[in-house]
Design an enzyme around this catalytic site. Structure first.
Site, PDB file in Angstrom:
ATOM      1  N   ASP A  44      23.364  69.569  11.333  1.00 45.94           N
ATOM      2  CA  ASP A  44      23.937  69.761   9.995  1.00 45.94           C
ATOM      3  C   ASP A  44      23.342  68.802   8.968  1.00 45.94           C
ATOM      4  OD1 ASP A  44      25.044  67.386  10.810  1.00 45.94           O
ATOM      5  OD2 ASP A  44      27.123  67.933  10.342  1.00 45.94           O
ATOM      6  N   GLY A  45      22.373  67.982   9.392  1.00 45.97           N
ATOM      7  CA  GLY A  45      21.727  67.057   8.469  1.00 45.97           C
ATOM      8  C   GLY A  45      22.283  65.649   8.489  1.00 45.97           C
ATOM      9  N   ARG A 103       9.393  55.167  -9.259  1.00 41.20           N
ATOM     10  CA  ARG A 103       8.854  55.718 -10.503  1.00 41.20           C
ATOM     11  C   ARG A 103       9.959  56.125 -11.478  1.00 41.20           C
ATOM     12  NH1 ARG A 103       4.404  59.663  -7.807  1.00 41.20           N
ATOM     13  NH2 ARG A 103       5.889  59.503  -6.078  1.00 41.20           N
ATOM     14  N   HIS A 137       6.115  49.854  -7.928  1.00 41.32           N
ATOM     15  CA  HIS A 137       5.471  50.609  -9.013  1.00 41.32           C
ATOM     16  C   HIS A 137       5.751  49.976 -10.375  1.00 41.32           C
ATOM     17  CE1 HIS A 137       3.685  54.041 -10.996  1.00 41.32           C
ATOM     18  NE2 HIS A 137       4.777  54.197 -11.735  1.00 41.32           N
ATOM     19  N   LYS A 202      -6.601  58.116 -20.426  1.00 38.71           N
ATOM     20  CA  LYS A 202      -6.157  59.452 -20.022  1.00 38.71           C
ATOM     21  C   LYS A 202      -4.882  59.831 -20.770  1.00 38.71           C
ATOM     22  CE  LYS A 202      -3.058  58.178 -16.259  1.00 38.71           C
ATOM     23  NZ  LYS A 202      -2.794  58.146 -14.815  1.00 38.71           N
ATOM     24  N   ARG A 204      -1.245  62.264 -20.095  1.00 37.41           N
ATOM     25  CA  ARG A 204      -0.445  62.915 -19.055  1.00 37.41           C
ATOM     26  C   ARG A 204       0.446  63.960 -19.705  1.00 37.41           C
ATOM     27  NH1 ARG A 204       0.767  61.612 -13.872  1.00 37.41           N
ATOM     28  NH2 ARG A 204      -0.162  59.530 -14.013  1.00 37.41           N
ATOM     29  N   ASP A 232      -0.567  59.929  -5.239  1.00 35.18           N
ATOM     30  CA  ASP A 232       0.401  60.945  -4.827  1.00 35.18           C
ATOM     31  C   ASP A 232      -0.317  62.282  -4.600  1.00 35.18           C
ATOM     32  OD1 ASP A 232       2.548  62.591  -4.357  1.00 35.18           O
ATOM     33  OD2 ASP A 232       3.723  61.915  -6.069  1.00 35.18           O
ATOM     34  N   ALA A 234      -3.126  63.035  -6.082  1.00 34.18           N
ATOM     35  CA  ALA A 234      -4.548  62.709  -6.273  1.00 34.18           C
ATOM     36  C   ALA A 234      -5.167  63.423  -7.477  1.00 34.18           C
ATOM     37  CB  ALA A 234      -5.372  62.987  -5.014  1.00 34.18           C
ATOM     38  N   GLY A 235      -4.370  64.070  -8.296  1.00 35.19           N
ATOM     39  CA  GLY A 235      -4.904  64.736  -9.478  1.00 35.19           C
ATOM     40  C   GLY A 235      -5.467  63.737 -10.484  1.00 35.19           C
TER      41      GLY A 235
END
Length: 331
Positions: A44-45, A103, A137, A202, A204, A232, A234-235
């Site tokens: 059931d998790g 994040r 982060h 850059k 976003r 994450d 990789a973009g």
């Protein structure tokens, strides 16, 4: 200093599901047996963490990254903390090499939560007495805790690896920050390598999507070392790699502390013409390493072991970590 037998009598290191290999490495360095602990995930998790040995009057260290599946790994840690608290442990310490929800460290727009603060509060309320993280982060997360919180830096490990890498001339290196926010990190690595810095400008347009726009600095004829705290999807990274080659870089190496590597990340890295992808094992990389030969995995076990030993012996943490990096270099 505590003798080894005294350390064994007073200290227990438990591994939860996300960091079993790392926990065993830490115990090997400390010459401690890995603590007996069973984690059950029910149909059931629900999750049950059962301690297989007494922790009464002992200092307990849980080693658990809260990467994917983030919520399961976090619940394992919270339940383990509760088990130790109810079993009369002297102190409960959480070694969280990768801190999930980092994040979500601020309100970027109205009506958003600050989830990393919520996680800090949950760990404290569960009964944690100390937290050890690595390359958070956002640095301010350390201040979200009202208990001692030590954030260890993996940059020295990466720097020592690059300094001793066969065939790599340090005079050819330019350290590249993938964005303006990572400039301090890039500068710290550059200072250790005696290298100049370049910055990718850059934008976003939406989460997990970034477009490289321009390059501040020179990489023509150089080995570009792109450094970030995490990769994450990789973009962002692959967009920057393409620009670096367009600007004349003869080789590109990428390095990061946390290889989250979600979704298409491995395929993107494979097609990015990287000379090498350097990552640490804050997140277990055994499965990804099998898929991607150009990945080099550096172990953070010496850093974590040095931190645990310094805490147990009431010694300077910075001195212990510097010694740990030297030890790693000798291995």
């Amino acid at each position: 200093m505590k003798q080894k037998e005294e350390l064994k009598d007073s200290t227990v290191v438990f591994a939860l599901s996300a960091s079993k290999g790392l926990a065993q490495e830490i115990c090997d360095i400390l010459d401690l047996p890995l603590g007996k602990c069973d984690v059950h995930h029910f149909a059931d998790g629900e999750i049950l963490v059962e301690l297989g040995e007494s922790v009464r009057g002992k200092d307990v260290f849980f080693v658990q990254s809260t990467n994917r599946p983030v919520n399961d790994n976090l619940m394992e840690l919270l339940i383990g903390i509760d088990a130790c608290m109810r079993a009369s442990a002297r102190s409960i310490n959480c070694v969280i090499p990768y801190f999930g929800y980092a994040r979500q460290d601020r309100k970027a727009k109205p009506r958003q939560p600050i989830s990393s603060k919520l996680i800090a509060t949950m760990l404290e309320r569960a009964g944690a007495n100390r937290v050890i993280t690595m390359d958070l982060h956002a640095a301010q997360i350390q201040g979200y805790f009202d208990i001692p919180a030590d954030d260890l830096n993996t940059l020295p490990l990466i720097a020592e690896y690059l300094k001793n890498k066969d065939g790599l001339n340090l005079e050819d290196i330019v350290v590249v920050s993938p964005d303006h926010g990572g400039t301090v990190r890039a500068r710290r690595l550059a200072d250790r390598l005696g290298a100049p810095v370049a910055i990718i400008d850059k934008r976003r347009p939406k989460p997990n999507v970034a477009v490289a726009m321009n390059l501040l600095g020179e990489v023509d004829g150089k080995v570009a070392v792109v450094i970030d705290d995490m990769v994450d999807t990789a973009g962002t990274l692959t967009s920057g790699i393409n620009m670096l080659y367009e600007k004349g870089a003869k080789q590109v190496i990428a390095a990061c502390a946390h290889g989250v590597l979600s979704g298409p990340a491995i395929d993107r890295l494979k097609s990015a013409n990287l000379a090498e992808f350097i990552v640490t094992n804050t997140i277990d990389q055994a499965e990804n390493k099998a898929k991607y030969e150009e990945m080099t995995v550096l172990s953070v076990a010496p850093l974590a072991a040095a931190a645990i030993e310094a805490i147990e012996e009431n010694e300077s943490l910075s001195t212990a970590l510097n010694a740990a990096v030297s030890y790693t270099d000798q291995k």
